[in-house]
Design a protein around this motif. Sequence first.
Motif, mmCIF file in Angstrom:
data_model
loop_
_atom_site.group_PDB
_atom_site.id
_atom_site.type_symbol
_atom_site.label_atom_id
_atom_site.label_comp_id
_atom_site.label_asym_id
_atom_site.label_seq_id
_atom_site.Cartn_x
_atom_site.Cartn_y
_atom_site.Cartn_z
ATOM 1 N N ASN A 164 0.826 -1.203 0.000
ATOM 2 C CA ASN A 164 0.000 0.000 0.000
ATOM 3 C C ASN A 164 0.862 1.255 0.000
ATOM 4 O OD1 ASN A 164 -2.498 -1.326 0.057
ATOM 5 N ND2 ASN A 164 -2.483 -1.479 2.282
ATOM 6 N N VAL A 185 -4.977 5.074 1.651
ATOM 7 C CA VAL A 185 -4.248 4.413 0.575
ATOM 8 C C VAL A 185 -4.579 5.095 -0.752
ATOM 9 C CG1 VAL A 185 -3.920 2.242 -0.694
ATOM 10 C CG2 VAL A 185 -4.209 2.211 1.797
ATOM 11 N N ARG A 232 -1.565 1.002 -4.988
ATOM 12 C CA ARG A 232 -1.055 -0.298 -4.559
ATOM 13 C C ARG A 232 0.042 -0.717 -5.522
ATOM 14 N NH1 ARG A 232 -5.328 -4.754 -3.407
ATOM 15 N NH2 ARG A 232 -5.731 -4.488 -5.651
#
Length: 220
Positions: free
Chosen positions: A154, A165, A168
């Motif tokens: 993350n 977040v 990714r």
Amino acid sequence: MILLAGQLNFAAAKSLAYDHNGSLMQVEQAGRQVQITYQTPRQGIAAQGVGPGTMLFSGTLDNSNYLSGMARIFRRGCGVIDYYVYGDFALGRDFQLSGAAPILAAQGCRVVNNTYDGQNANLVFTAREAEPGRRGGAALRFCVSGIRLGGFLNMRIGPGTQWGVIDRIAASSCSVLAAAPARSGWQPVEHEGRLGWVTQRYLRSVEQTLSAKSRILNHR
């Protein structure tokens, strides 16, 4: 990030955390477009219906990095009340947007005047960190390490798990740019044009990664 109808898609934007009047903000830049949203609103404005992802400003940069667009003031039940603001802008630096801010009646949503004074007329944004990957010389390149294949690391808007977040990064990816110093085990990084923070424990330099792979091959 919450996208509303009519907003640009900022999926590939660069973003940094800023402070603004006691609120944590997310400032995003996609080409010439800039958008500012609330990440953690201060208590007083949260009571007016502002939450994480609420947009404060949306505007456009000209060729001289002069930013202009529409900002908003908030009162519960009043919907969007916007006004024009402008100022110099560079992502990663402190900046101010100024304009004639609406003055609302004591009750209700009626605009009774405008003012060039006060916090609404002079929106001040203070960068929490200089732009990741742009400090102290050339950025170092890292690989994601210690995460099982198919997993993700993350990337967050700030240095800690309390921050949202924003991306990714795939396990074993070596497209992570970072620059020292890190802070409390968190590293500022750039990944595919996005800026944010990842925990240091899952980063290994490209040189270390290649050396480890070479040792494995030599022992087969």
